[in-house]
Design a protein around this motif. Structure first.
Motif, PDB file in Angstrom:
ATOM      1  N   GLY A  18       0.818  -1.217   0.000  1.00  0.00           N
ATOM      2  CA  GLY A  18       0.000   0.000   0.000  1.00  0.00           C
ATOM      3  C   GLY A  18       0.841   1.252   0.000  1.00  0.00           C
ATOM      4  O   GLY A  18       0.555   2.222  -0.707  1.00  0.00           O
ATOM      5  N   ARG A  19       1.911   1.242   0.775  1.00  0.00           N
ATOM      6  CA  ARG A  19       2.805   2.401   0.831  1.00  0.00           C
ATOM      7  C   ARG A  19       3.518   2.606  -0.509  1.00  0.00           C
ATOM      8  O   ARG A  19       3.676   3.724  -0.985  1.00  0.00           O
ATOM      9  CB  ARG A  19       3.792   2.233   1.980  1.00  0.00           C
ATOM     10  CG  ARG A  19       3.134   2.468   3.332  1.00  0.00           C
ATOM     11  CD  ARG A  19       3.867   1.798   4.487  1.00  0.00           C
ATOM     12  NE  ARG A  19       3.343   2.238   5.761  1.00  0.00           N
ATOM     13  CZ  ARG A  19       2.172   1.913   6.280  1.00  0.00           C
ATOM     14  NH1 ARG A  19       1.346   1.142   5.606  1.00  0.00           N
ATOM     15  NH2 ARG A  19       1.782   2.349   7.454  1.00  0.00           N
ATOM     16  N   ALA A  20       3.929   1.501  -1.122  1.00  0.00           N
ATOM     17  CA  ALA A  20       4.606   1.597  -2.419  1.00  0.00           C
ATOM     18  C   ALA A  20       3.664   2.151  -3.486  1.00  0.00           C
ATOM     19  O   ALA A  20       4.071   3.001  -4.301  1.00  0.00           O
ATOM     20  CB  ALA A  20       5.144   0.226  -2.835  1.00  0.00           C
ATOM     21  N   LEU A  64      -5.253   4.595  -9.762  1.00  0.00           N
ATOM     22  CA  LEU A  64      -4.985   3.683  -8.648  1.00  0.00           C
ATOM     23  C   LEU A  64      -5.109   2.233  -9.108  1.00  0.00           C
ATOM     24  O   LEU A  64      -4.230   1.407  -8.831  1.00  0.00           O
ATOM     25  CB  LEU A  64      -5.956   3.959  -7.500  1.00  0.00           C
ATOM     26  CG  LEU A  64      -5.966   2.965  -6.345  1.00  0.00           C
ATOM     27  CD1 LEU A  64      -4.597   2.866  -5.686  1.00  0.00           C
ATOM     28  CD2 LEU A  64      -7.035   3.336  -5.333  1.00  0.00           C
ATOM     29  N   ARG A  65      -6.151   1.920  -9.820  1.00  0.00           N
ATOM     30  CA  ARG A  65      -6.361   0.548 -10.290  1.00  0.00           C
ATOM     31  C   ARG A  65      -5.236   0.107 -11.226  1.00  0.00           C
ATOM     32  O   ARG A  65      -4.738  -1.012 -11.126  1.00  0.00           O
ATOM     33  CB  ARG A  65      -7.714   0.444 -10.987  1.00  0.00           C
ATOM     34  CG  ARG A  65      -8.114  -0.971 -11.293  1.00  0.00           C
ATOM     35  CD  ARG A  65      -9.577  -1.015 -11.723  1.00  0.00           C
ATOM     36  NE  ARG A  65      -9.739  -2.059 -12.692  1.00  0.00           N
ATOM     37  CZ  ARG A  65      -9.821  -1.880 -14.008  1.00  0.00           C
ATOM     38  NH1 ARG A  65      -9.758  -0.686 -14.514  1.00  0.00           N
ATOM     39  NH2 ARG A  65      -9.981  -2.906 -14.802  1.00  0.00           N
ATOM     40  N   ALA A  66      -4.803   0.996 -12.120  1.00  0.00           N
ATOM     41  CA  ALA A  66      -3.708   0.670 -13.028  1.00  0.00           C
ATOM     42  C   ALA A  66      -2.429   0.414 -12.247  1.00  0.00           C
ATOM     43  O   ALA A  66      -1.680  -0.537 -12.541  1.00  0.00           O
ATOM     44  CB  ALA A  66      -3.503   1.787 -14.031  1.00  0.00           C
ATOM     45  N   ALA A  67      -2.147   1.233 -11.229  1.00  0.00           N
ATOM     46  CA  ALA A  67      -0.948   1.046 -10.409  1.00  0.00           C
ATOM     47  C   ALA A  67      -1.015  -0.282  -9.650  1.00  0.00           C
ATOM     48  O   ALA A  67      -0.025  -1.012  -9.554  1.00  0.00           O
ATOM     49  CB  ALA A  67      -0.771   2.215  -9.444  1.00  0.00           C
ATOM     50  N   LEU A  68      -2.175  -0.600  -9.108  1.00  0.00           N
ATOM     51  CA  LEU A  68      -2.337  -1.871  -8.395  1.00  0.00           C
ATOM     52  C   LEU A  68      -2.147  -3.057  -9.339  1.00  0.00           C
ATOM     53  O   LEU A  68      -1.498  -4.043  -8.989  1.00  0.00           O
ATOM     54  CB  LEU A  68      -3.706  -1.939  -7.742  1.00  0.00           C
ATOM     55  CG  LEU A  68      -3.898  -1.062  -6.510  1.00  0.00           C
ATOM     56  CD1 LEU A  68      -5.374  -0.890  -6.198  1.00  0.00           C
ATOM     57  CD2 LEU A  68      -3.150  -1.642  -5.336  1.00  0.00           C
ATOM     58  N   ASN A  69      -2.722  -2.979 -10.518  1.00  0.00           N
ATOM     59  CA  ASN A  69      -2.608  -4.083 -11.483  1.00  0.00           C
ATOM     60  C   ASN A  69      -1.177  -4.261 -11.961  1.00  0.00           C
ATOM     61  O   ASN A  69      -0.751  -5.380 -12.267  1.00  0.00           O
ATOM     62  CB  ASN A  69      -3.547  -3.870 -12.662  1.00  0.00           C
ATOM     63  CG  ASN A  69      -4.988  -4.171 -12.298  1.00  0.00           C
ATOM     64  OD1 ASN A  69      -5.264  -5.019 -11.470  1.00  0.00           O
ATOM     65  ND2 ASN A  69      -5.903  -3.447 -12.902  1.00  0.00           N
ATOM     66  N   SER A  70      -0.396  -3.194 -12.012  1.00  0.00           N
ATOM     67  CA  SER A  70       0.997  -3.298 -12.463  1.00  0.00           C
ATOM     68  C   SER A  70       1.880  -3.943 -11.403  1.00  0.00           C
ATOM     69  O   SER A  70       2.989  -4.384 -11.703  1.00  0.00           O
ATOM     70  CB  SER A  70       1.558  -1.925 -12.851  1.00  0.00           C
ATOM     71  OG  SER A  70       1.788  -1.135 -11.704  1.00  0.00           O
ATOM     72  N   HIS A  71       1.396  -4.023 -10.154  1.00  0.00           N
ATOM     73  CA  HIS A  71       2.175  -4.616  -9.059  1.00  0.00           C
ATOM     74  C   HIS A  71       1.763  -6.056  -8.762  1.00  0.00           C
ATOM     75  O   HIS A  71       2.252  -6.645  -7.812  1.00  0.00           O
ATOM     76  CB  HIS A  71       2.029  -3.766  -7.786  1.00  0.00           C
ATOM     77  CG  HIS A  71       2.869  -2.541  -7.826  1.00  0.00           C
ATOM     78  ND1 HIS A  71       4.111  -2.476  -7.274  1.00  0.00           N
ATOM     79  CD2 HIS A  71       2.654  -1.330  -8.407  1.00  0.00           C
ATOM     80  CE1 HIS A  71       4.618  -1.284  -7.482  1.00  0.00           C
ATOM     81  NE2 HIS A  71       3.753  -0.575  -8.164  1.00  0.00           N
TER      82      HIS A  71
END
Length: 132
Positions: A35-37, A124-131
């Motif tokens: 979450g922090r990342a 946010l969703r794109a960042a989460l999916n990339s991780h």
């Protein structure tokens, strides 16, 4: 904008309070270091203004991304993501700290920069999916 002077009725004047999701905002919770990342990645992508993000220093060390009401529905989310929303027969509450003073175990990882500013849900969703 001077974030110390942001006036919004959902930000407590002191301490911390629980706010009902679906009124001023919904939230996406991601626990721990991931979450922090993600929060820091969003800050980098947005030039330092990702929208309001709250972090918890104990327990699951949750990070709460405050998003527009209703913006998390009808989208797939990766494992480990909790949507905090309200709907028929369902209520969620989101912890919100004051901008100043004693708010432990909560703090602002990124402070609100305006009363209606929220984290951009699709970013946010794109960042989460990339991780994943």
């Amino acid at each position: 904008m001077n974030t110390h002077n942001v006036q919004a009725d959902w930000i407590p004047g002191s301490g911390l309070q629980l706010r009902k999701a679906g009124v001023q905002f919904d939230a996406v919770r991601v626990d721990g270091d991931p979450g922090r990342a993600i929060a820091d990645e969003l800050a980098w992508l947005t030039g330092g203004d990702p929208g309001p993000i709250v972090q918890e220093e104990n327990g699951r060390r949750a990070v709460y991304f405050l998003v527009a009401v209703g913006s998390t529905s009808h989208r797939s989310w990766p494992d480990g993501v909790t949507r905090l929303t309200a709907g028929q027969g369902h209520v969620s509450y989101v912890p919100v700290p004051a901008l100043e003073g004693h708010t432990w175990p909560l703090s602002w990882r990124y402070r609100p920069t305006g009363p209606d500013r929220r984290v951009h849900t699709l970013l946010l969703r794109a960042a989460l999916n990339s991780h994943e």
